[in-house]
Motif scaffolding. Structure first.
Motif, PDB file in Angstrom:
ATOM      1  N   UNK A 102     -19.031  -0.614   8.535  1.00 20.66           N
ATOM      2  CA  UNK A 102     -18.340  -0.847   7.266  1.00 20.66           C
ATOM      3  C   UNK A 102     -17.556   0.389   6.839  1.00 20.66           C
ATOM      4  N   UNK A 126     -14.064   7.257  11.289  1.00 20.93           N
ATOM      5  CA  UNK A 126     -12.652   7.516  11.563  1.00 20.93           C
ATOM      6  C   UNK A 126     -11.776   6.558  10.774  1.00 20.93           C
ATOM      7  N   UNK A 127     -12.121   5.263  10.826  1.00 24.03           N
ATOM      8  CA  UNK A 127     -11.213   4.243  10.328  1.00 24.03           C
ATOM      9  C   UNK A 127     -11.301   4.033   8.826  1.00 24.03           C
ATOM     10  N   UNK A 128     -12.383   4.481   8.182  1.00 25.90           N
ATOM     11  CA  UNK A 128     -12.464   4.307   6.741  1.00 25.90           C
ATOM     12  C   UNK A 128     -12.662   5.609   6.005  1.00 25.90           C
ATOM     13  N   UNK A 129     -13.274   6.603   6.658  1.00 26.92           N
ATOM     14  CA  UNK A 129     -13.543   7.851   5.949  1.00 26.92           C
ATOM     15  C   UNK A 129     -12.619   8.990   6.377  1.00 26.92           C
ATOM     16  N   UNK A 130     -11.776   8.766   7.352  1.00 31.86           N
ATOM     17  CA  UNK A 130     -10.784   9.758   7.784  1.00 31.86           C
ATOM     18  C   UNK A 130     -11.396  11.085   8.210  1.00 31.86           C
ATOM     19  N   UNK A 155      -0.933   6.210  15.515  1.00 33.42           N
ATOM     20  CA  UNK A 155      -1.367   6.083  14.118  1.00 33.42           C
ATOM     21  C   UNK A 155      -1.275   4.640  13.654  1.00 33.42           C
ATOM     22  N   UNK A 156      -0.200   3.962  14.050  1.00 36.67           N
ATOM     23  CA  UNK A 156      -0.030   2.589  13.591  1.00 36.67           C
ATOM     24  C   UNK A 156      -1.105   1.687  14.197  1.00 36.67           C
ATOM     25  N   UNK A 178      -4.081   2.705  15.033  1.00 36.23           N
ATOM     26  CA  UNK A 178      -5.296   3.029  14.296  1.00 36.23           C
ATOM     27  C   UNK A 178      -5.331   2.267  12.980  1.00 36.23           C
ATOM     28  N   UNK A 179      -4.172   2.176  12.331  1.00 37.12           N
ATOM     29  CA  UNK A 179      -4.090   1.422  11.085  1.00 37.12           C
ATOM     30  C   UNK A 179      -4.500  -0.023  11.273  1.00 37.12           C
ATOM     31  N   UNK A 180      -4.022  -0.641  12.361  1.00 35.01           N
ATOM     32  CA  UNK A 180      -4.356  -2.050  12.609  1.00 35.01           C
ATOM     33  C   UNK A 180      -5.844  -2.198  12.923  1.00 35.01           C
ATOM     34  N   UNK A 239      -8.155  -0.227  11.841  1.00 32.00           N
ATOM     35  CA  UNK A 239      -8.843  -0.001  10.574  1.00 32.00           C
ATOM     36  C   UNK A 239      -8.838  -1.283   9.737  1.00 32.00           C
ATOM     37  N   UNK A 240      -7.719  -2.007   9.825  1.00 29.68           N
ATOM     38  CA  UNK A 240      -7.599  -3.295   9.130  1.00 29.68           C
ATOM     39  C   UNK A 240      -8.655  -4.267   9.661  1.00 29.68           C
ATOM     40  N   UNK A 291     -12.077  -3.619   8.390  1.00 32.50           N
ATOM     41  CA  UNK A 291     -12.327  -4.016   7.002  1.00 32.50           C
ATOM     42  C   UNK A 291     -13.022  -5.366   6.947  1.00 32.50           C
TER      43      UNK A 291
END
Lengths: 203, 195, 190
Positions: C13, C17-21, C173-174, C176-178, C180-181, C184
């Motif tokens: 959750x 990396x993906x939520x807490x940077x 980075x992009x 990683x963004x996906x 991270x999505x 979620x």
């Protein structure tokens, strides 16, 4: 070297965040709004300038082999000072930045500048280098924070930007994803691409 | 100035000197900022009290009362009076059901048990989602105003209660209700006034 | 039960990396091959757990009794640096095979902000030692999981035609963004 050039190199040509890709963690985490970006940027600038100043002045006194631990010690001291000062005088910002203040210690920008620049150059040049790099970092964070805050929260510096329709509770229907974690990565990715392009055009 | 040699004594001496200097300067800064930190904590508490209580004229800090819930968590009560009459109770309450752990809020009650207002003291909820429980960020907390938990069921609508949850932050909304409910239970237990 | 909630909460959750940077540098840097990603992940699990145990003990048995909590940042970074060195020496002498597998990743870990970050977060979250250890292991497993997934995607990416300006860091980075999505989606697990 020309001191003005030394100062401005951090803005675009050697921008620590957008070109050198250093200090990515605080960049992504603290750019949820312009003011957070500004706060983090100034905190880092202070540490950068002070540690550059101290390290450039004592560079000849430190034996080469304990160079890095000594640098880290100096940096950690200034980081703790920033931590306590923010806690006392700007508690709201201290809460927002949270664990990312102590983490300035392991920020590659600070140690990187200490090792690559301050340990080889004069005190004055090192201070100017610290300010330049710090402002470059701040600039990048504020740009990132600005984009994310406008699109994700519908505000800019906390002021309403009335471009979104309201929902049933009267809150603006913003593009929430931008203020959440995925938005940070996406905006950062596109900004880096844009900077690359800009840099190529200038050359 | 010649560069210091990397001999063992030199290295140890340099590190010790830097360490002592760092330790001393930090101790100084900690002392200097201690007052400011205590003051800002106090101001935060006072402004939260003003937000959740009607105008009062007694020395509110003197009415502070702690109720231990377990070894780590506690509720703190403040009793507001005006002209010797009870006008409200502020209760600092907590929940450990938040999306990112504990958070603390302050809830103000009128003597009849209706909620005056709420104020978020400390939280770690996601920016943009859970942090909307703060009245500065959204209108979510307004729905609690002037409601009495006796007939306003402190649960989100999804769970059969009366509260409109924050979009995409049901967990935070549930936790918020949990904290308010805990404050109300204590309010009822205390009979709504200073004993 | 409490430990299971901590595990799912911190591994998926609020993925580090993906939520807490935290730990973005090694995440972007050492993720071009699945093999290296596995190595880095294992090394992180190992060092992070050790670091949390040692810093926790130092904090509660040294810093708190002497009222010198303000030395937290300084002492933690040195403990971690020293620990990494020690682990490196011990592994080299006693378990050479493991050293060969993890060795090159160890020095990289000192500058990994995730290790220091989690040591500090364990203290701020007021966990006891056992909770702290479970929390740290879960965080590290989450890191390993994310970096392996990401390395897998990047291996595929090698074969793709990416627009010139987007090559390298921007596309990473992009993605990683996906990712991270996607993570979620785990939000309703706890």
């Amino acid at each position: 070297m020309n001191q003005w050039k030394n100062f401005t190199k951090g803005f675009l040509r050697e921008n620590p965040v957008l070109v050198l890709i250093l200090g990515t963690c605080p960049t992504l985490a603290t750019s949820t709004s312009v003011s957070n970006g500004l706060g983090m940027g100034l905190a880092l600038t202070f540490v950068l300038v002070m540690s550059n100043l101290v390290i450039a002045s004592i560079k000849n006194l430190i034996p080469g082999k304990v160079r890095i631990p000594a640098f880290i010690l100096v940096i950690a001291t200034f980081v703790t000072i920033v931590d306590y000062v923010l806690k006392g005088y700007v508690p709201a910002l201290h809460k927002e930045l949270g664990v990312f203040i102590p983490l300035i210690v392991v920020n590659c920008i600070v140690l990187g500048r200490a090792e690559a620049y301050a340990s080889k150059n004069s005190v004055l040049s090192s201070i100017i280098d610290g300010f330049g790099m710090g402002f470059g970092f701040t600039l990048a964070l504020m740009t990132l924070g600005g984009i994310r805050e406008i699109l994700g929260a519908g505000t800019f510096f906390g002021m309403k930007v009335p471009i979104f329709p309201a929902d049933m509770q009267g809150n603006p229907k913003t593009i929430l994803i931008f203020i959440l974690a995925p938005g940070a990565f996406l905006v950062y990715g596109y900004l880096v691409a844009l900077t690359n392009r800009l840099k190529n055009k200038l050359n | 100035m010649a560069k210091t040699e990397s001999t063992f004594t030199n290295m140890v001496a340099t590190m010790v000197i830097i360490m002592v200097l760092a330790g001393l300067s930090l101790a100084g800064v900690v002392n200097l900022t201690a007052d400011a930190i205590a003051k800002s904590e106090k101001e935060k508490m006072e402004s939260a009290l003003k937000e959740v209580l009607p105008p009062f004229d007694n020395d509110i800090a003197a009415t502070r009362k702690e109720v231990k819930v377990n070894e780590k968590d506690k509720l703190v009560l403040y009793f507001a009076k005006k002209g010797g009459e009870d006008v409200g109770v502020a209760i600092e309450t907590f929940t450990n059901k938040g999306f990112s752990g504990n958070f603390r809020i302050m809830v103000g009650f009128r003597p009849d048990g209706t909620i005056i207002n709420t104020s978020v003291l400390e939280h770690h909820e996601t920016p943009g989602l859970g942090d909307k429980m703060d009245v500065k960020k959204s209108k979510f907390p307004n729905q609690f105003k002037d409601k009495s938990p006796a007939d306003f069921k402190l649960q989100v609508k999804k769970d059969g209660g009366s509260v409109d949850a924050i979009t995409a932050a049901t967990i935070s909304s549930r936790a918020f209700c949990d904290a308010v409910q805990r404050a109300y239970d204590e309010f009822v237990k205390q009979g709504g006034k200073q004993q | 039960m409490e430990y299971i909630i901590i595990f799912i909460g911190s591994a998926f959750v609020s993925n580090i990396v993906l939520a807490q940077f935290l730990g973005i540098c090694p995440f972007l840097g050492v993720s071009t091959k699945v093999g290296t990603a596995v190595g880095m992940g294992t090394a992180v699990i190992f060092v992070m757990t050790l670091a949390t145990i040692v810093t926790w003990l130092i904090y509660y048995y040294l810093l708190v009794p002497f009222h010198i909590e303000f030395l937290q940042t300084i002492s933690f970074i040195f403990i971690i640096a020293a620990l990494v060195q020690m682990v490196e020496i011990i592994l080299k002498k006693s378990v050479p095979s493991l050293y060969q597998a993890l060795g090159i990743y160890l020095p990289l870990i000192t500058t990994n902000c995730a290790v220091l970050g989690i040591a500090i977060l364990t203290i701020t979250k007021e966990y006891n030692l056992m909770q702290g250890v479970v929390y740290t292991i879960s965080i590290a497993v989450g890191f390993t999981f994310a970096i392996i997934l990401f390395a897998g995607i990047r291996e595929q990416l090698e074969l793709t035609e990416v627009p010139k300006g987007m090559r390298g860091i921007p596309i990473a980075l992009i993605i990683t963004g996906i990712l991270s999505l996607a993570f979620m989606g785990f939000a309703n697990l706890v």
